[in-house]
Design a protein around this motif. Structure first.
Motif, mmCIF file in Angstrom:
data_model
loop_
_atom_site.group_PDB
_atom_site.id
_atom_site.type_symbol
_atom_site.label_atom_id
_atom_site.label_comp_id
_atom_site.label_asym_id
_atom_site.label_seq_id
_atom_site.Cartn_x
_atom_site.Cartn_y
_atom_site.Cartn_z
ATOM 1 N N LYS A 117 -37.044 -2.044 20.194
ATOM 2 C CA LYS A 117 -36.513 -2.870 19.120
ATOM 3 C C LYS A 117 -35.024 -2.584 18.926
ATOM 4 C CE LYS A 117 -40.357 -4.877 17.614
ATOM 5 N NZ LYS A 117 -40.552 -6.331 17.542
ATOM 6 N N ASP A 118 -34.308 -3.578 18.426
ATOM 7 C CA ASP A 118 -32.908 -3.400 18.073
ATOM 8 C C ASP A 118 -32.811 -2.901 16.640
ATOM 9 O OD1 ASP A 118 -32.070 -4.245 20.508
ATOM 10 O OD2 ASP A 118 -31.605 -6.283 19.891
ATOM 11 N N THR A 119 -31.953 -1.916 16.410
ATOM 12 C CA THR A 119 -31.705 -1.435 15.059
ATOM 13 C C THR A 119 -30.213 -1.255 14.862
ATOM 14 O OG1 THR A 119 -32.320 0.244 13.409
ATOM 15 C CG2 THR A 119 -31.880 1.024 15.641
ATOM 16 N N LEU A 120 -29.745 -1.465 13.657
ATOM 17 C CA LEU A 120 -28.317 -1.408 13.355
ATOM 18 C C LEU A 120 -27.967 -0.033 12.810
ATOM 19 C CD1 LEU A 120 -25.848 -3.331 13.461
ATOM 20 C CD2 LEU A 120 -26.202 -3.702 11.013
ATOM 21 N N ILE A 121 -27.054 0.652 13.502
ATOM 22 C CA ILE A 121 -26.512 1.924 13.020
ATOM 23 C C ILE A 121 -25.208 1.616 12.288
ATOM 24 C CG2 ILE A 121 -25.617 4.177 13.691
ATOM 25 C CD1 ILE A 121 -27.372 4.021 16.184
ATOM 26 N N THR A 122 -25.072 2.111 11.074
ATOM 27 C CA THR A 122 -23.861 1.854 10.286
ATOM 28 C C THR A 122 -23.292 3.162 9.758
ATOM 29 O OG1 THR A 122 -25.106 1.514 8.232
ATOM 30 C CG2 THR A 122 -24.697 -0.426 9.609
ATOM 31 N N TRP A 123 -21.984 3.153 9.522
ATOM 32 C CA TRP A 123 -21.299 4.326 8.980
ATOM 33 C C TRP A 123 -20.148 3.873 8.082
ATOM 34 C CZ3 TRP A 123 -21.349 2.604 13.923
ATOM 35 C CH2 TRP A 123 -20.137 2.223 14.513
ATOM 36 N N ASP A 124 -19.579 4.806 7.355
ATOM 37 C CA ASP A 124 -18.498 4.505 6.415
ATOM 38 C C ASP A 124 -17.602 5.734 6.330
ATOM 39 O OD1 ASP A 124 -16.961 3.146 4.627
ATOM 40 O OD2 ASP A 124 -18.401 3.213 2.967
ATOM 41 N N GLY A 125 -16.450 5.551 5.691
ATOM 42 C CA GLY A 125 -15.560 6.672 5.461
ATOM 43 C C GLY A 125 -14.357 6.724 6.372
ATOM 44 N N ILE A 126 -14.209 5.743 7.275
ATOM 45 C CA ILE A 126 -13.016 5.583 8.103
ATOM 46 C C ILE A 126 -12.740 4.093 8.222
ATOM 47 C CG2 ILE A 126 -13.363 7.714 9.422
ATOM 48 C CD1 ILE A 126 -14.461 6.004 11.709
ATOM 49 N N PRO A 127 -11.526 3.697 8.586
ATOM 50 C CA PRO A 127 -11.258 2.268 8.804
ATOM 51 C C PRO A 127 -12.119 1.714 9.933
ATOM 52 C CG PRO A 127 -9.197 3.473 8.540
ATOM 53 C CD PRO A 127 -10.293 4.499 8.658
ATOM 54 N N VAL A 143 0.864 -1.186 0.000
ATOM 55 C CA VAL A 143 0.000 0.000 0.000
ATOM 56 C C VAL A 143 0.892 1.225 0.000
ATOM 57 C CG1 VAL A 143 -1.797 1.280 1.215
ATOM 58 C CG2 VAL A 143 -1.809 -1.229 1.226
ATOM 59 N N SER A 144 0.666 2.131 -0.958
ATOM 60 C CA SER A 144 1.473 3.345 -1.085
ATOM 61 C C SER A 144 0.605 4.575 -0.882
ATOM 62 C CB SER A 144 2.122 3.409 -2.476
ATOM 63 O OG SER A 144 2.877 2.246 -2.726
ATOM 64 N N TYR A 145 1.226 5.628 -0.352
ATOM 65 C CA TYR A 145 0.491 6.866 -0.054
ATOM 66 C C TYR A 145 1.416 8.048 -0.295
ATOM 67 C CZ TYR A 145 -1.386 10.539 3.084
ATOM 68 O OH TYR A 145 -1.819 11.701 3.629
ATOM 69 N N ILE A 146 0.933 9.033 -1.063
ATOM 70 C CA ILE A 146 1.666 10.283 -1.263
ATOM 71 C C ILE A 146 0.795 11.409 -0.708
ATOM 72 C CG2 ILE A 146 2.745 11.863 -2.916
ATOM 73 C CD1 ILE A 146 3.088 9.524 -4.813
ATOM 74 N N PRO A 147 1.130 11.953 0.469
ATOM 75 C CA PRO A 147 0.281 12.984 1.082
ATOM 76 C C PRO A 147 0.392 14.329 0.375
ATOM 77 C CG PRO A 147 2.223 12.585 2.428
ATOM 78 C CD PRO A 147 2.271 11.572 1.328
ATOM 79 N N ALA A 148 -0.754 14.943 0.123
ATOM 80 C CA ALA A 148 -0.775 16.280 -0.459
ATOM 81 C C ALA A 148 -0.789 17.354 0.614
ATOM 82 C CB ALA A 148 -1.996 16.442 -1.365
ATOM 83 N N ASP A 149 -1.236 16.993 1.826
ATOM 84 C CA ASP A 149 -1.231 17.916 2.951
ATOM 85 C C ASP A 149 -1.192 17.080 4.220
ATOM 86 O OD1 ASP A 149 -3.925 17.128 3.658
ATOM 87 O OD2 ASP A 149 -4.646 18.465 2.082
ATOM 88 N N SER A 150 -1.285 17.716 5.380
ATOM 89 C CA SER A 150 -1.160 17.000 6.646
ATOM 90 C C SER A 150 -2.510 16.580 7.222
ATOM 91 C CB SER A 150 -0.429 17.872 7.678
ATOM 92 O OG SER A 150 -1.149 19.072 7.899
ATOM 93 N N GLY A 151 -3.609 16.895 6.518
ATOM 94 C CA GLY A 151 -4.933 16.573 7.037
ATOM 95 C C GLY A 151 -5.251 15.088 6.963
ATOM 96 N N TYR A 152 -6.236 14.684 7.762
ATOM 97 C CA TYR A 152 -6.663 13.286 7.765
ATOM 98 C C TYR A 152 -7.188 12.902 6.386
ATOM 99 C CZ TYR A 152 -9.278 9.066 8.938
ATOM 100 O OH TYR A 152 -9.759 7.784 8.978
ATOM 101 N N ILE A 153 -6.860 11.680 5.950
ATOM 102 C CA ILE A 153 -7.296 11.196 4.645
ATOM 103 C C ILE A 153 -7.585 9.707 4.754
ATOM 104 C CG2 ILE A 153 -4.947 10.690 3.828
ATOM 105 C CD1 ILE A 153 -5.873 11.746 1.044
ATOM 106 N N TYR A 154 -8.516 9.242 3.949
ATOM 107 C CA TYR A 154 -8.992 7.860 4.055
ATOM 108 C C TYR A 154 -9.173 7.265 2.664
ATOM 109 C CZ TYR A 154 -12.644 4.256 4.297
ATOM 110 O OH TYR A 154 -13.382 3.119 4.121
ATOM 111 N N VAL A 155 -8.933 5.948 2.549
ATOM 112 C CA VAL A 155 -9.186 5.239 1.299
ATOM 113 C C VAL A 155 -9.839 3.895 1.610
ATOM 114 C CG1 VAL A 155 -6.933 4.085 1.219
ATOM 115 C CG2 VAL A 155 -8.207 4.465 -0.911
#
Length: 677
Positions: free
Chosen positions: A417-427, A361-373
């Motif tokens: 009742k049980d319900t599933l909360i889901t999210w995306d965009g971070i590991p 896995v390779s990464y070239i940062p464009a700035d110091s901010g948080y980034i995700y793939v």
């Protein structure tokens, strides 16, 4: 092992053609062979026994499975019982629910062999009422049921133990094995320990049934601790009748049949839903079981996600990931991504079960901010994703990637009742905080302070509103829950909180050693490890993590950029600056006492002034054998000064203002307070 082990949550069957079927106690420990127990009852509540594998159709998550074995025990005479039918008659039982309870009670009375057994009827709301003492007269019992009316609140103590008609008081007059069948439609107050104690003194078995809602924990525990069963979400008259027939079979000593089938592979962990049907009778039942690891086909990654902390802008960074095929053969034909700053190679490969390969896995940062793939691995078995992130912690991302997936607007959720909360965009291993609002965001209520895994199972609370919204917030942090600012003392800047990080600087996780055995194993292997005191997240939010010395000396490092672990010399400077060993501890300690409800230290918290604003908190320690001690009494911090097997540490106690030092083995667990480079 207690008989109540039978009571994994029993999902109530659908009833067709007056036949009934119930499946429970699903056992997947010998996967792929799955075992379970079941009752098949005819219209009169009698157990159907002459069954073979060909009589059944079984589905797992909608996929047909092969039933390989069915066995039913021979019939035996029913055990005589003294049963007490206890019915909730609070105001919420109005209309259909009280009718369901009446119908179930009638089914019990019609099925009970009253020549050998006896039955009584009590009800409760905030009080309790005797409608019929023990009798073998079926007509008296049926007449008493028809006269029931509803009103008032719900008190489980009234139902079970309060004079004069608590079920367990009524049971004392029973001649035979004592059985309580308790039906309600919601939450109530009750003294769980007293109810269980009274039941055990009578050797009474309690069965609990919840109409339309989840079964309250107090009732689950009462049933389990008395070798009974509990049932929940009963929503029809037919279901209620069937539950009572099943309880009657069990209470009279009836033994369930056994069934076995061959389970199949799954792509994700979690529950497998089981649907069982007797094809000729039309009776159906559902249950579920937790999928064992051996049933999960997956590509396993080490590390679980890649992190590129504190990167140098414009400079390419590479990390190696090992991927292993588990429980199946995989052919990966392509890997796609959603962020051009990252690449992964190779993009295609073949792995047989148990084989591994390496990806870069390779990464070239464009700035110091948080980034995700997110990497999507296209293959012939299971949809698979891998995750990577980079950037300096605390630096906001140029583009926000964290998204709430479910709920996404317009859903209606039922209370309880049980319900599933889901999210995306971070590991998946990065933590988030989840909140909800009932007034479109004017006020927020925390669902969970810290969780991970891209999903969270939430039981909907009793806060009805048409203006509900939810949100998730990334929780990545370098210090504990405390929000003390970093503090300058005698020209040196110290962190305001104990360290609370769980990754080395290269993004690899520090071992999380929860159990005593895991902590000892980490020490024996000389592996860095961390834990929260008593493995409590809430305590961790206050006191930060405890680390062994192997984490401190690991060459990968784990303190944030620009900080370091203080040396014994740094601590000595701090001590001299603040007036010497005898007073420094007091000047570093937070003030107040636990007993006085104005602090964390146990009394007397001698000499505490916190005039340095260091705000030392008594986070305790973990011994080399994994046991925890001294929360509220001591705080210990590692230094980076060490010999072959021991390291210097500093500590403060509740009974002294001294700032003492001790040389201790690497296997202990102490806090860490960093100093600025």
């Amino acid at each position: 092992m207690k008989k109540s082990l039978l009571l994994l949550i029993l999902f109530i069957p659908e009833i067709l053609l007056s036949q009934s079927l119930s499946i429970f106690d699903v056992d997947a420990s010998n996967f792929p062979t799955i075992k379970a127990k079941f009752y098949a009852l005819d219209a009169n509540g009698n157990q159907i026994r002459n069954l073979t594998p060909s009589d059944f159709e079984l589905l797992e998550n909608g996929l047909e499975r092969n039933v390989t074995f069915v066995s039913c025990p021979p019939p035996k005479p029913p055990t005589a019982i003294s049963s007490i039918l206890t019915i909730d008659v609070s105001g919420s039982m109005i209309d259909q629910r009280i009718e369901y309870a009446k119908a179930a009670s009638r089914a019990w009375i019609e099925g009970l062999p009253l020549g050998n057994s006896e039955c009584a009827l009590t009800t409760f709301n905030l009080k309790n009422y005797f409608h019929q003492d023990f009798t073998t007269d079926r007509n008296k019992l049926l007449y008493a049921i028809e006269r029931l009316s509803v009103g008032g609140g719900t008190d489980f103590d009234a139902g079970f133990i309060n004079p004069i008609a608590g079920a367990l008081l009524a049971a004392k007059n029973g001649k035979f094995k004592k059985v309580v069948v308790f039906i309600t439609d919601g939450e109530g107050d009750g003294t769980e320990s007293a109810i269980i104690q009274n039941a055990k003194l009578l050797n009474a078995t309690v069965y609990c049934v919840s109409l339309g809602f989840i079964c309250p924990p107090i009732l689950r525990n009462i049933a389990t601790q008395t070798d009974g069963l509990w049932f929940e979400n009963v929503t029809t008259k037919e279901q209620a009748e069937d539950v009572y027939k099943l309880i009657l079979q069990t209470a009279q000593g009836g033994e369930p049949c056994e069934i076995e089938w061959e389970g199949g592979l799954n792509c994700i962990s979690g529950l497998t839903n089981v649907e069982l049907q007797i094809t000729d009778l039309g009776a159906k039942a559902t249950s579920s079981y937790q999928r064992p690891n051996a049933s999960i086909a997956k590509l396993e990654f080490n590390p679980t996600s890649v992190k590129f902390p504190y990167p140098e802008i414009g400079v390419k960074i590479e990390k190696i990931v090992t991927v292993t095929a588990r429980n199946a053969d995989f052919t990966v034909t392509n890997i796609t991504d959603n962020n051009a700053a990252f690449t992964i190679t190779p993009k295609s490969f073949v792995l047989n079960n148990g084989q591994s390969t390496e990806l870069t896995v390779s990464y070239i940062p464009a700035d110091s901010g948080y980034i995700y793939v997110r990497f999507d691995l296209e293959n012939d078995v299971c949809s698979t994703r891998y995750h990577a992130s980079g950037g300096w912690r605390g630096v906001r991302p140029a583009v926000k990637t964290l998204k709430l997936i479910q709920p996404n607007g317009g859903e209606v959720f039922l209370v309880g009742k049980d319900t599933l909360i889901t999210w995306d965009g971070i590991p998946p291993d990065e933590p988030v905080k989840i909140e909800y609002s009932t007034n479109n965001g004017s006020d927020w209520t925390t669902i969970v302070e810290k969780t991970s895994g891209l999903s969270y199972n939430w039981r909907v609370p009793n806060t009805p509103s048409d203006n509900c919204i939810a949100r998730v917030t990334a929780k990545a942090q370098t210090s504990s829950y405390c929000d003390n600012p970093d503090v300058e003392i005698c020209g040196k800047i110290w962190m305001g909180c104990n360290l609370d990080v769980e990754y080395y600087q290269n993004g690899e996780p520090i071992r999380h050693a929860r159990t005593n055995a895991e902590w000892i194993d980490a020490g024996n292997k000389k592996e860095g490890a961390w834990c929260y005191y008593e493995n409590s997240d809430s305590l961790g939010q206050i006191y930060g993590k405890l680390y062994n010395m192997y984490a401190i000396i690991n060459p990968r490092g784990f303190v944030p950029e620009g900080w370091r672990i203080p040396t014994q010399g740094d601590f000595a400077e701090l001590e001299n600056c603040l007036g010497g060993n005898a007073v420094t501890g007091g000047k570093l300690k937070s003030t107040g006492t636990f007993e006085g409800e104005d602090g964390l230290w146990k009394s007397p918290n001698y000499g505490a002034t916190n005039e340095s604003w260091f705000t030392a908190v008594p986070g305790g320690l973990r011994f080399s054998d994994g046991t925890f001690s001294f929360l509220g009494y001591y705080c210990h911090w590692w230094s980076s000064t060490y010999s072959a097997t021991e390291a210097w540490s500093r500590y403060i106690s509740n009974s002294s203002a001294y700032f003492d030092k001790v040389e201790i083995q690497f296997e202990y667990g102490f806090s860490v307070r960093c100093i600025k480079n």
